[in-house]
Write an enzyme that holds these catalytic residues in place. Sequence first.
Site, mmCIF file in Angstrom:
data_model
loop_
_atom_site.group_PDB
_atom_site.id
_atom_site.type_symbol
_atom_site.label_atom_id
_atom_site.label_comp_id
_atom_site.label_asym_id
_atom_site.label_seq_id
_atom_site.Cartn_x
_atom_site.Cartn_y
_atom_site.Cartn_z
ATOM 1 C CG HIS A 110 -44.262 0.992 1.536
ATOM 2 N ND1 HIS A 110 -45.583 0.809 1.823
ATOM 3 C CD2 HIS A 110 -43.750 -0.242 1.339
ATOM 4 C CE1 HIS A 110 -45.851 -0.488 1.837
ATOM 5 N NE2 HIS A 110 -44.766 -1.141 1.547
ATOM 6 N N GLY A 124 -47.532 -13.823 3.329
ATOM 7 C CA GLY A 124 -46.636 -14.381 4.340
ATOM 8 C C GLY A 124 -46.164 -15.805 4.099
ATOM 9 C CG HIS A 152 -44.551 -3.896 -2.708
ATOM 10 N ND1 HIS A 152 -43.770 -2.752 -2.678
ATOM 11 C CD2 HIS A 152 -44.784 -4.209 -1.398
ATOM 12 C CE1 HIS A 152 -43.566 -2.397 -1.417
ATOM 13 N NE2 HIS A 152 -44.155 -3.267 -0.625
ATOM 14 C CE1 TYR A 182 -29.997 -3.369 -26.631
ATOM 15 C CE2 TYR A 182 -32.020 -4.592 -26.215
ATOM 16 C CZ TYR A 182 -30.683 -4.355 -25.959
ATOM 17 O OH TYR A 182 -30.031 -5.102 -25.003
ATOM 18 C CG ASP A 213 -30.864 1.799 -22.590
ATOM 19 O OD1 ASP A 213 -31.040 2.505 -23.599
ATOM 20 O OD2 ASP A 213 -29.776 1.276 -22.311
ATOM 21 N N GLY A 245 -41.781 -9.514 -0.783
ATOM 22 C CA GLY A 245 -42.098 -9.033 -2.119
ATOM 23 C C GLY A 245 -43.278 -9.813 -2.627
ATOM 24 C CG HIS A 273 -39.931 -3.959 1.518
ATOM 25 N ND1 HIS A 273 -40.213 -3.082 2.533
ATOM 26 C CD2 HIS A 273 -41.126 -4.461 1.122
ATOM 27 C CE1 HIS A 273 -41.512 -3.058 2.757
ATOM 28 N NE2 HIS A 273 -42.097 -3.892 1.918
#
Lengths: 233, 233, 233, 233
Positions: free
Chosen positions: A168, A45, A94, A226, A119, A27, A96
């Site tokens: 993806h 990485g 991003h 809220y 919401d 991520g 997974h």
Amino acid sequence: MLAELKREVLAANLELARRNLAIYTWGNASGIDRGLGLVVIKPSGVDYAELTEDLMTVVDLEGRVAEGKLRPSSDTPTHLELYKNFPGIGGAVHTHSPWATAWAQALMSLPCYGTTHADHFYGAVPCTPPLTREEIEFDYEVNTGKVIVRAFAELDHLAVQGVLVAQHGPFTWGSSPAQAVENSVVLEEIARMAVLTRQINPGITQVDHVLLDKHYLRKHGTNAYYGQKPAAE
Amino acid sequence: MLAELKREVLAANLELARRNLAIYTWGNASGIDRGLGLVVIKPSGVDYAELTEDLMTVVDLEGRVAEGKLRPSSDTPTHLELYKNFPGIGGAVHTHSPWATAWAQALMSLPCYGTTHADHFYGAVPCTPPLTREEIEFDYEVNTGKVIVRAFAELDHLAVQGVLVAQHGPFTWGSSPAQAVENSVVLEEIARMAVLTRQINPGITQVDHVLLDKHYLRKHGTNAYYGQKPAAE
Amino acid sequence: MLAELKREVLAANLELARRNLAIYTWGNASGIDRGLGLVVIKPSGVDYAELTEDLMTVVDLEGRVAEGKLRPSSDTPTHLELYKNFPGIGGAVHTHSPWATAWAQALMSLPCYGTTHADHFYGAVPCTPPLTREEIEFDYEVNTGKVIVRAFAELDHLAVQGVLVAQHGPFTWGSSPAQAVENSVVLEEIARMAVLTRQINPGITQVDHVLLDKHYLRKHGTNAYYGQKPAAE
Amino acid sequence: MLAELKREVLAANLELARRNLAIYTWGNASGIDRGLGLVVIKPSGVDYAELTEDLMTVVDLEGRVAEGKLRPSSDTPTHLELYKNFPGIGGAVHTHSPWATAWAQALMSLPCYGTTHADHFYGAVPCTPPLTREEIEFDYEVNTGKVIVRAFAELDHLAVQGVLVAQHGPFTWGSSPAQAVENSVVLEEIARMAVLTRQINPGITQVDHVLLDKHYLRKHGTNAYYGQKPAAE
């Protein structure tokens, strides 16, 4: 340079691991300084456990490294497409995460089955079409951004702050890196609830627009009531 | 003897428990010293909490104990078949992780439905055929290794570093014991995602070869551009 | 004012997070002092990590803030409807816990498939009908309470201390805030078990009334013999 | 009296909570001293966090309290039936663990789909028929034990150390309280795997007897070669 934004982006990346949205290096979160036109993003990485503010990479909107010794995330060109095309967003993420990724792999938009979804996302979270052979072979990561942007041609990217990229996984964005992470957390949770909902009642349909309006606008509209102050996203 | 390899194998076994791939003694990791032709493996039936470097068993490629007071894992002959037939691998792992085991019990190869899979395994992870009555009754653990090796007769064992043994569970391997564990973690995660993907869209098919190439090769090919240096697996 | 009740309500709200029933601010617990006619409830949109006794809001049964600087939970009017119509309850809880919410989103009452359910809820947990357009647009949160109360017109709200609000999620109640939380925990667990039960055997039907009576009454009836003293709910 | 057995039974009860097999007071473990004909069991309705050795209840095989101020678990008569009819068992456990309970609620025996199951249970784990109205209304807990014993009329209770009580949940037993707990852990895990297996391949059938024999007997037979010494259950 950009010390505060680096802190925010580091915290956002660590939160991805802490919220169980990403194992290993699966991520990445980024943030933008709109004034300077510079984006801070996770290096490619590198394990979350080893990330520090100083390891964050800084790139300009053309992807040129402005600071940092490490190569930026391989998904950087996708993040840049989002920043260039979605004015007003300050962070992008991003992952997974498994339930949202399952919808993306199933090539299905995530329907709005209830108020938890309403919401946070103003309607279904779209799934893009799969990329074409040409889009995959040349400038793949840029094209991943472009297919997202096209999916929002008729959709307000501030009302639906996330997408499922076909085959993806999810991308989300928000006013800040932290907000983009929260949208990833919520997207994963409603993706799970939607699978369960359809398992219990395969004939279920999306909620009516009246309920969607009610819930989305009580948190996000100009008359939001809220929380402790009007939401300012 | 083999102090460093014992440390790596111990760490790999403990990581199986820490990553929730194995309860009780339901998993084992091993590593090989190719120069000496010796394999270090977990002793049979010993709790992860009690494992120490000194308890690791050392066997040669014929399964003769070279060091260690404890009996080696009952799956040792399977590991040895892998080391003898898959040149270039440095570690092997067997678990009963639930999602991967479910595919193995279902007698189904794990299809590649998206980039999470394609990033790590170059195509479907095969499920072996069930062992025959004869293969079960005589030299069962050796034959478990042989059925894996046969499943890779036409498949590159370095491009797909794992397998589902029918009615049993997953085996993975890699350049090192740690890499074999990581492949087990990934296999479990994509096995879960694939179940969910099919639940959402029962008609889904595998990704196109173009996407598979793109993702696998950006991490593993000679032109890999993921991470901080060319991947060297 | 109401120091003890504030402590109970704070503890109940924190328990929602600790039991994984609520992420972010997705749940709220309240308690009532029947003598004073005052309700203590979580403030709106405040993270569980930041909650203190002093931040709890006190409102009367008409929703007027009697103490507290923060705006009460936006679901307060729903809680008040429950307190006004369900005599004998001392606490109420609302969450978006995923399995119970999935049943609510599926517009399905939760059937009683076994003794785990029967030990705690005396029969199916009803799902309300969806609110009408008018009920959503005007006094939405009050109407959410009214639709719950109507669902219990023919049902004993002390024998079934919970409900699924269609397209929204679960509400539970009990003799105290802590009891209401426990009912939310149990509801989530039996909601999960029921999904799995139907997956294994789609033709399954509810348990017979004899088993329901046996289990519910051994814990809750006047001749209860579970636990160390007669249950006094 | 029975200090060592009390320690074992306490540890077994705490392990139920630690292994996530029981929330609140939803499980109980017991152990028997065959010489004295006395059973140590968890008191009814006491939280795991509050359990101590001294709170354990001692009963004889007719259910008369021999020691302890607290009422024994309401499931005590079921445990006693098991001890009276299953010679050689030293411990028994009952939980409402969700996956095993789902099979019980579905009225389905748990099929043997692979070696994880075969390593621990010699064939399908039977589901009892539902109790009749009379069995529920009079001596319910004794009859729960009797229906289990009848399910093993043609089945070796030492080869299959567990059962699914219809519409209720799992009971397991073993040579000791700890062994009974381990069987509950394994039963929950294989119950989960079996649901997933059938989801992936609805047409799957049980493993052949040859594989069942191989796996069960390599751990449990007189020629067992798993672990560090012949299994002595």
